[in-house]
Design a protein around this motif. Sequence first.
Motif, mmCIF file in Angstrom:
data_model
loop_
_atom_site.group_PDB
_atom_site.id
_atom_site.type_symbol
_atom_site.label_atom_id
_atom_site.label_comp_id
_atom_site.label_asym_id
_atom_site.label_seq_id
_atom_site.Cartn_x
_atom_site.Cartn_y
_atom_site.Cartn_z
ATOM 1 N N VAL A 89 0.644 -1.077 -0.022
ATOM 2 C CA VAL A 89 0.155 -0.044 -0.045
ATOM 3 C C VAL A 89 0.877 1.330 -0.011
ATOM 4 O O VAL A 89 0.621 2.274 -0.674
ATOM 5 C CB VAL A 89 -0.885 0.027 1.202
ATOM 6 N N ILE A 90 2.003 1.138 0.889
ATOM 7 C CA ILE A 90 2.850 2.406 0.944
ATOM 8 C C ILE A 90 3.317 2.538 -0.391
ATOM 9 O O ILE A 90 3.480 3.731 -0.888
ATOM 10 C CB ILE A 90 3.840 2.185 2.009
ATOM 11 N N TYR A 91 4.068 1.637 -1.082
ATOM 12 C CA TYR A 91 4.581 1.542 -2.364
ATOM 13 C C TYR A 91 3.786 2.018 -3.480
ATOM 14 O O TYR A 91 4.067 2.977 -4.332
ATOM 15 C CB TYR A 91 5.329 0.024 -2.911
ATOM 16 N N GLY A 92 2.391 1.475 -3.394
ATOM 17 C CA GLY A 92 1.337 1.784 -4.627
ATOM 18 C C GLY A 92 1.161 3.298 -4.431
ATOM 19 O O GLY A 92 0.973 3.877 -5.392
ATOM 20 N N GLY A 93 0.770 3.852 -2.925
ATOM 21 C CA GLY A 93 0.526 5.257 -2.920
ATOM 22 C C GLY A 93 1.649 6.111 -3.281
ATOM 23 O O GLY A 93 1.552 7.074 -3.965
ATOM 24 N N GLU A 144 4.658 10.932 -1.020
ATOM 25 C CA GLU A 144 6.299 10.622 -1.263
ATOM 26 C C GLU A 144 6.730 9.728 -0.258
ATOM 27 O O GLU A 144 6.752 10.412 0.969
ATOM 28 C CB GLU A 144 6.973 12.091 -1.407
ATOM 29 N N THR A 145 7.070 8.803 -0.517
ATOM 30 C CA THR A 145 7.864 7.864 0.452
ATOM 31 C C THR A 145 9.497 7.664 0.133
ATOM 32 O O THR A 145 9.767 7.203 -0.752
ATOM 33 C CB THR A 145 7.212 6.439 0.444
ATOM 34 N N PRO A 146 10.329 7.894 1.140
ATOM 35 C CA PRO A 146 11.662 7.546 1.026
ATOM 36 C C PRO A 146 11.894 6.151 0.789
ATOM 37 O O PRO A 146 11.344 5.351 1.439
ATOM 38 C CB PRO A 146 12.274 8.017 2.482
ATOM 39 N N TRP A 147 12.712 5.710 -0.137
ATOM 40 C CA TRP A 147 13.292 4.298 -0.425
ATOM 41 C C TRP A 147 13.470 3.676 0.921
ATOM 42 O O TRP A 147 13.272 2.348 1.043
ATOM 43 C CB TRP A 147 14.306 4.315 -1.312
ATOM 44 N N PHE A 148 14.172 4.089 1.782
ATOM 45 C CA PHE A 148 14.606 3.430 2.877
ATOM 46 C C PHE A 148 13.477 3.118 4.143
ATOM 47 O O PHE A 148 13.617 2.489 4.843
ATOM 48 C CB PHE A 148 15.910 4.018 3.825
ATOM 49 N N VAL A 149 12.302 3.471 3.888
ATOM 50 C CA VAL A 149 11.136 3.117 4.735
ATOM 51 C C VAL A 149 10.713 1.617 4.558
ATOM 52 O O VAL A 149 10.561 1.015 5.551
ATOM 53 C CB VAL A 149 9.994 4.215 4.390
ATOM 54 N N MET A 150 10.869 1.306 3.400
ATOM 55 C CA MET A 150 10.469 -0.153 3.126
ATOM 56 C C MET A 150 11.120 -1.279 3.702
ATOM 57 O O MET A 150 10.827 -2.260 4.187
ATOM 58 C CB MET A 150 10.217 -0.196 1.434
ATOM 59 N N ILE A 151 12.448 -0.973 3.938
ATOM 60 C CA ILE A 151 13.476 -2.057 4.431
ATOM 61 C C ILE A 151 13.143 -2.433 5.666
ATOM 62 O O ILE A 151 12.775 -3.645 6.093
ATOM 63 C CB ILE A 151 14.841 -1.799 4.032
ATOM 64 N N PRO A 152 12.971 -1.434 6.731
ATOM 65 C CA PRO A 152 12.762 -1.816 8.036
ATOM 66 C C PRO A 152 11.405 -2.238 8.200
ATOM 67 O O PRO A 152 11.153 -3.363 9.063
ATOM 68 C CB PRO A 152 12.844 -0.583 8.831
#
Length: 82
Positions: free
Chosen positions: A22-26, A33-41
């Motif tokens: 959902v975060i990536y899709g948004g 706007e989501t920074p790339w490093f949010v997905m890893i944790p």
Amino acid sequence: MLRHEFQPGRLIAGTALVAAAVIYGGDAGGAWETPWFVMIPLVVGGLCLAGAVGAVTGQVRRRGRPAPEGADADGHARTTGG
């Protein structure tokens, strides 16, 4: 009647991965706007938490199961001495 046992570890893993999707899709759709490093944790933390919950669930279920016939209190098979 339940068709299968409830597995909370899989529920947590699925929830973490759906949240990441959902975060990536948004972000991809331009909603935010989501920074790339949010997905890893989020993904790694969710999978680690799911693994820990799955391990605890397995231990709880093993402890709650009665010992098979012919076994001692620890679940070990009895043998006749020789």
